[in-house]
Design a protein around this motif. Sequence first.
Motif, PDB file in Angstrom:
ATOM      1  N   GLN A  63      52.986  36.136  49.309  1.00  0.00           N
ATOM      2  CA  GLN A  63      53.906  34.975  49.281  1.00  0.00           C
ATOM      3  C   GLN A  63      54.120  34.358  50.555  1.00  0.00           C
ATOM      4  OE1 GLN A  63      57.939  36.006  48.004  1.00  0.00           O
ATOM      5  NE2 GLN A  63      56.876  37.046  45.954  1.00  0.00           N
ATOM      6  N   SER A  64      53.446  35.032  51.846  1.00  0.00           N
ATOM      7  CA  SER A  64      53.669  34.511  53.222  1.00  0.00           C
ATOM      8  C   SER A  64      52.607  33.704  53.339  1.00  0.00           C
ATOM      9  CB  SER A  64      53.494  35.684  53.981  1.00  0.00           C
ATOM     10  OG  SER A  64      54.399  36.634  53.946  1.00  0.00           O
ATOM     11  N   PRO A  65      52.900  32.499  54.150  1.00  0.00           N
ATOM     12  CA  PRO A  65      52.007  31.421  54.578  1.00  0.00           C
ATOM     13  C   PRO A  65      51.011  32.145  55.530  1.00  0.00           C
ATOM     14  CG  PRO A  65      54.097  30.751  55.132  1.00  0.00           C
ATOM     15  CD  PRO A  65      54.310  31.955  54.503  1.00  0.00           C
ATOM     16  N   ASN A  66      51.319  32.984  56.209  1.00  0.00           N
ATOM     17  CA  ASN A  66      50.383  33.713  57.240  1.00  0.00           C
ATOM     18  C   ASN A  66      49.589  34.388  56.541  1.00  0.00           C
ATOM     19  OD1 ASN A  66      53.685  33.962  57.885  1.00  0.00           O
ATOM     20  ND2 ASN A  66      52.720  33.922  59.949  1.00  0.00           N
ATOM     21  N   THR A  67      49.436  35.045  55.205  1.00  0.00           N
ATOM     22  CA  THR A  67      48.479  35.659  54.560  1.00  0.00           C
ATOM     23  C   THR A  67      47.512  34.874  54.146  1.00  0.00           C
ATOM     24  OG1 THR A  67      50.173  37.098  53.963  1.00  0.00           O
ATOM     25  CG2 THR A  67      47.943  37.196  52.791  1.00  0.00           C
ATOM     26  N   HIS A  68      46.047  34.652  54.387  1.00  0.00           N
ATOM     27  CA  HIS A  68      45.022  34.007  54.215  1.00  0.00           C
ATOM     28  C   HIS A  68      44.430  34.763  53.126  1.00  0.00           C
ATOM     29  CE1 HIS A  68      40.950  32.392  54.364  1.00  0.00           C
ATOM     30  NE2 HIS A  68      41.737  31.419  53.855  1.00  0.00           N
ATOM     31  N   LYS A  69      43.884  35.712  53.089  1.00  0.00           N
ATOM     32  CA  LYS A  69      43.587  36.509  52.067  1.00  0.00           C
ATOM     33  C   LYS A  69      43.835  37.977  51.983  1.00  0.00           C
ATOM     34  CE  LYS A  69      39.960  37.437  48.946  1.00  0.00           C
ATOM     35  NZ  LYS A  69      39.150  36.918  47.890  1.00  0.00           N
ATOM     36  N   LEU A  70      44.439  38.676  50.742  1.00  0.00           N
ATOM     37  CA  LEU A  70      44.889  39.936  50.799  1.00  0.00           C
ATOM     38  C   LEU A  70      43.833  40.878  50.095  1.00  0.00           C
ATOM     39  CD1 LEU A  70      47.241  41.851  51.438  1.00  0.00           C
ATOM     40  CD2 LEU A  70      48.613  40.951  49.329  1.00  0.00           C
ATOM     41  N   TYR A  71      43.443  41.889  50.899  1.00  0.00           N
ATOM     42  CA  TYR A  71      42.662  42.925  50.046  1.00  0.00           C
ATOM     43  C   TYR A  71      43.468  44.239  49.914  1.00  0.00           C
ATOM     44  CZ  TYR A  71      38.736  40.051  51.376  1.00  0.00           C
ATOM     45  OH  TYR A  71      37.932  38.791  51.580  1.00  0.00           O
ATOM     46  N   ALA A  72      43.245  45.051  49.111  1.00  0.00           N
ATOM     47  CA  ALA A  72      44.003  46.458  49.159  1.00  0.00           C
ATOM     48  C   ALA A  72      42.989  47.392  48.369  1.00  0.00           C
ATOM     49  CB  ALA A  72      45.208  46.154  48.087  1.00  0.00           C
ATOM     50  N   ALA A  73      43.370  48.711  48.876  1.00  0.00           N
ATOM     51  CA  ALA A  73      42.799  49.916  48.205  1.00  0.00           C
ATOM     52  C   ALA A  73      43.641  51.047  48.543  1.00  0.00           C
ATOM     53  CB  ALA A  73      41.383  50.178  48.905  1.00  0.00           C
ATOM     54  N   PRO A  74      43.607  52.013  47.416  1.00  0.00           N
ATOM     55  CA  PRO A  74      42.929  52.054  46.051  1.00  0.00           C
ATOM     56  C   PRO A  74      43.523  51.049  45.192  1.00  0.00           C
ATOM     57  CG  PRO A  74      43.657  54.317  46.597  1.00  0.00           C
ATOM     58  CD  PRO A  74      44.288  53.306  47.585  1.00  0.00           C
ATOM     59  N   GLY A  75      44.927  50.502  45.155  1.00  0.00           N
ATOM     60  CA  GLY A  75      45.329  49.616  44.574  1.00  0.00           C
ATOM     61  C   GLY A  75      45.708  49.988  43.095  1.00  0.00           C
ATOM     62  N   ASN A  76      46.271  49.288  42.113  1.00  0.00           N
ATOM     63  CA  ASN A  76      46.602  49.546  40.898  1.00  0.00           C
ATOM     64  C   ASN A  76      46.720  48.159  40.141  1.00  0.00           C
ATOM     65  OD1 ASN A  76      49.180  48.362  40.781  1.00  0.00           O
ATOM     66  ND2 ASN A  76      50.089  50.111  41.682  1.00  0.00           N
ATOM     67  N   PRO A  77      46.854  48.104  38.912  1.00  0.00           N
ATOM     68  CA  PRO A  77      46.803  46.925  38.170  1.00  0.00           C
ATOM     69  C   PRO A  77      47.766  45.757  38.418  1.00  0.00           C
ATOM     70  CG  PRO A  77      46.296  48.546  36.443  1.00  0.00           C
ATOM     71  CD  PRO A  77      46.917  49.362  37.929  1.00  0.00           C
ATOM     72  N   GLY A  78      48.777  46.336  39.167  1.00  0.00           N
ATOM     73  CA  GLY A  78      49.896  45.304  39.575  1.00  0.00           C
ATOM     74  C   GLY A  78      49.391  44.644  40.859  1.00  0.00           C
ATOM     75  N   ILE A  79      48.958  45.608  41.644  1.00  0.00           N
ATOM     76  CA  ILE A  79      48.516  44.992  43.035  1.00  0.00           C
ATOM     77  C   ILE A  79      47.076  44.210  42.755  1.00  0.00           C
ATOM     78  CG2 ILE A  79      47.388  45.563  45.253  1.00  0.00           C
ATOM     79  CD1 ILE A  79      49.039  48.371  44.859  1.00  0.00           C
ATOM     80  N   LEU A  80      46.290  44.362  41.733  1.00  0.00           N
ATOM     81  CA  LEU A  80      45.265  43.520  41.261  1.00  0.00           C
ATOM     82  C   LEU A  80      45.870  42.106  41.135  1.00  0.00           C
ATOM     83  CD1 LEU A  80      42.353  43.126  40.861  1.00  0.00           C
ATOM     84  CD2 LEU A  80      42.903  44.056  38.514  1.00  0.00           C
ATOM     85  N   GLN A  81      46.927  41.785  40.853  1.00  0.00           N
ATOM     86  CA  GLN A  81      47.430  40.511  40.444  1.00  0.00           C
ATOM     87  C   GLN A  81      47.676  39.662  41.735  1.00  0.00           C
ATOM     88  OE1 GLN A  81      51.322  41.152  38.396  1.00  0.00           O
ATOM     89  NE2 GLN A  81      50.068  42.272  36.494  1.00  0.00           N
ATOM     90  N   GLU A  82      47.765  40.608  43.027  1.00  0.00           N
ATOM     91  CA  GLU A  82      48.001  39.814  44.281  1.00  0.00           C
ATOM     92  C   GLU A  82      47.048  39.856  45.144  1.00  0.00           C
ATOM     93  OE1 GLU A  82      51.103  38.450  44.007  1.00  0.00           O
ATOM     94  OE2 GLU A  82      52.146  39.452  42.531  1.00  0.00           O
ATOM     95  N   ALA A  83      46.160  40.942  45.017  1.00  0.00           N
ATOM     96  CA  ALA A  83      45.135  41.150  45.882  1.00  0.00           C
ATOM     97  C   ALA A  83      43.611  41.366  45.485  1.00  0.00           C
ATOM     98  CB  ALA A  83      45.529  42.358  46.698  1.00  0.00           C
ATOM     99  N   GLU A  84      42.787  41.224  46.287  1.00  0.00           N
ATOM    100  CA  GLU A  84      41.315  41.718  45.810  1.00  0.00           C
ATOM    101  C   GLU A  84      41.296  43.269  45.993  1.00  0.00           C
ATOM    102  OE1 GLU A  84      38.259  39.013  46.906  1.00  0.00           O
ATOM    103  OE2 GLU A  84      36.663  40.804  46.967  1.00  0.00           O
ATOM    104  N   LEU A  85      40.854  44.104  45.280  1.00  0.00           N
ATOM    105  CA  LEU A  85      40.722  45.499  45.361  1.00  0.00           C
ATOM    106  C   LEU A  85      39.375  45.610  46.024  1.00  0.00           C
ATOM    107  CD1 LEU A  85      42.486  47.200  42.327  1.00  0.00           C
ATOM    108  CD2 LEU A  85      43.447  46.165  44.455  1.00  0.00           C
ATOM    109  N   ALA A  86      39.409  46.561  47.260  1.00  0.00           N
ATOM    110  CA  ALA A  86      38.261  47.009  47.847  1.00  0.00           C
ATOM    111  C   ALA A  86      37.780  48.333  47.106  1.00  0.00           C
ATOM    112  CB  ALA A  86      38.508  46.927  49.247  1.00  0.00           C
TER     113      ALA A  86
END
Length: 426
Positions: free
Chosen positions: A21-44
């Motif tokens: 939600q932050s304007p300072n975030t351009h692209k968000l990546y995550a790992a290991p992540g989960n299906p909820g995080i996948l709604q917000e970020a690209e999983l690596a």
Amino acid sequence: MNIFLIGSGGREHALAWKLAQSPNTHKLYAAPGNPGILQEAELADIDINDHGAVVRFCQMNQVELVVVGPEAPLVDGIADYLRAADLLVFGPDKAAAQLEGSKGFTKDLCARANIPTAKYARTSNAADALAALDDFAIPVVIKADGLAAGKGVIIAETREQAVDAINDMFGGGFGEAGAEVVVEEFLTGEEVSFFAITDGQTVVPFGTAQDHKRVGEGDTGPNTGGMGAYSPAPVLTEELQQRVMDEIIKPTVETLAAEGTPYSGVLFAGLMLTESGPQLIEYNARFGDPECQVLMMRLDSHLARIMIATARGELNDIPEPVFDPRSALTVVMAANGYPGSPEKGGKISNLREAEKDGVKIFHAGTAVVERSLVANGGRVLNVTALGKNATEAQAKVYAAVDKVDFDSGFCRRDIGWREVAREAGD
Ligand code: AMP
Ligand code: GLY
């Protein structure tokens, strides 16, 4: 800025949701992540234990900030490694993460900085620990020094239990974590969590919460990672929060800085409100889970901006974080069998219906198998809502819980009971 988030629990889903939600975030990546995080970020698709792989991923994807959710990689030194590769990191270096990684380290620091905490003895063999018992009343608390997944603390109600715990810890029952043992005075009072964010110099309060660690209603049964939480914790009044900052948090941050191991990140203090005032029970080097979920629900400032400023050592240059004055409450829906052996694969549905009216459901242990959402861990979902007080937030959350179809799961029905009782004037 591109940001990389490490972790896979409900805490990290809440962080991802807020970071996105932050304007300072351009692209968000995550790992290991989960299906909820996948709604917000690209999983690596990388192994986060391979620190070199994390650096390479960040370099290839122009990531500048890494946010570390859980404690294990911090205590393991991931922040040092990433900083050496010129990345910004939200989370302390290995030396400062000892605040969570070694109970003896924290107790010694409290002694040096005159921070109120239980009387203790730090011991490295069974004979010394058994001898130290003579200096403590019963009940007495026996703690394995290192990380023990929340299981390294024994409240011994008899001397025999204390002796057994000491022999078990030095006998290898807690692995490496039990190489040292802290014997500690038993404190009585109400427990509460206090959060602060620091870049090593500037330190700002970051909210209060209370969680429910026992699996059963009325705070009974085995300990868990936390079955639910709410924020704020009004028992920690403004005046008490100021005392916590002055007597506990600031001396900690100042002492670590003066000793050449400044702490950067979030500092999570577990406190006991004793008759003589707040005393430190323990520090964690990361957000609480599920405390983070209720803090993120209430945070009105941009999380990415706060984390970037913290990682750059520029916390003094941004406004203090602002929180919604309302109450947030979260209930953990767990898989049957938790905290022992949780049942995997149980089907979950109807989340969209349950999420209406401002309710937010964070994913913890979930997975998608053959296009169905299923349980994939002990704590599975965190059903979260805001209300004008804890009573209203609790009612909204349980109305949503009742809509979730998760036949092989359970939850406590009394999360927030202390605060709800206070609000009812009991
Ligand atoms: P932990 O597993 O480290 O999160 O701590 C376990 C729990 O043990 C704390 O949340 C407290 O409820 C309890 N505890 C730890 N130290 C003390 C103490 N000195 N006096 C009373 N209770 C304690
Ligand atoms: N909920 C307690 C913790 O995160 O340590």
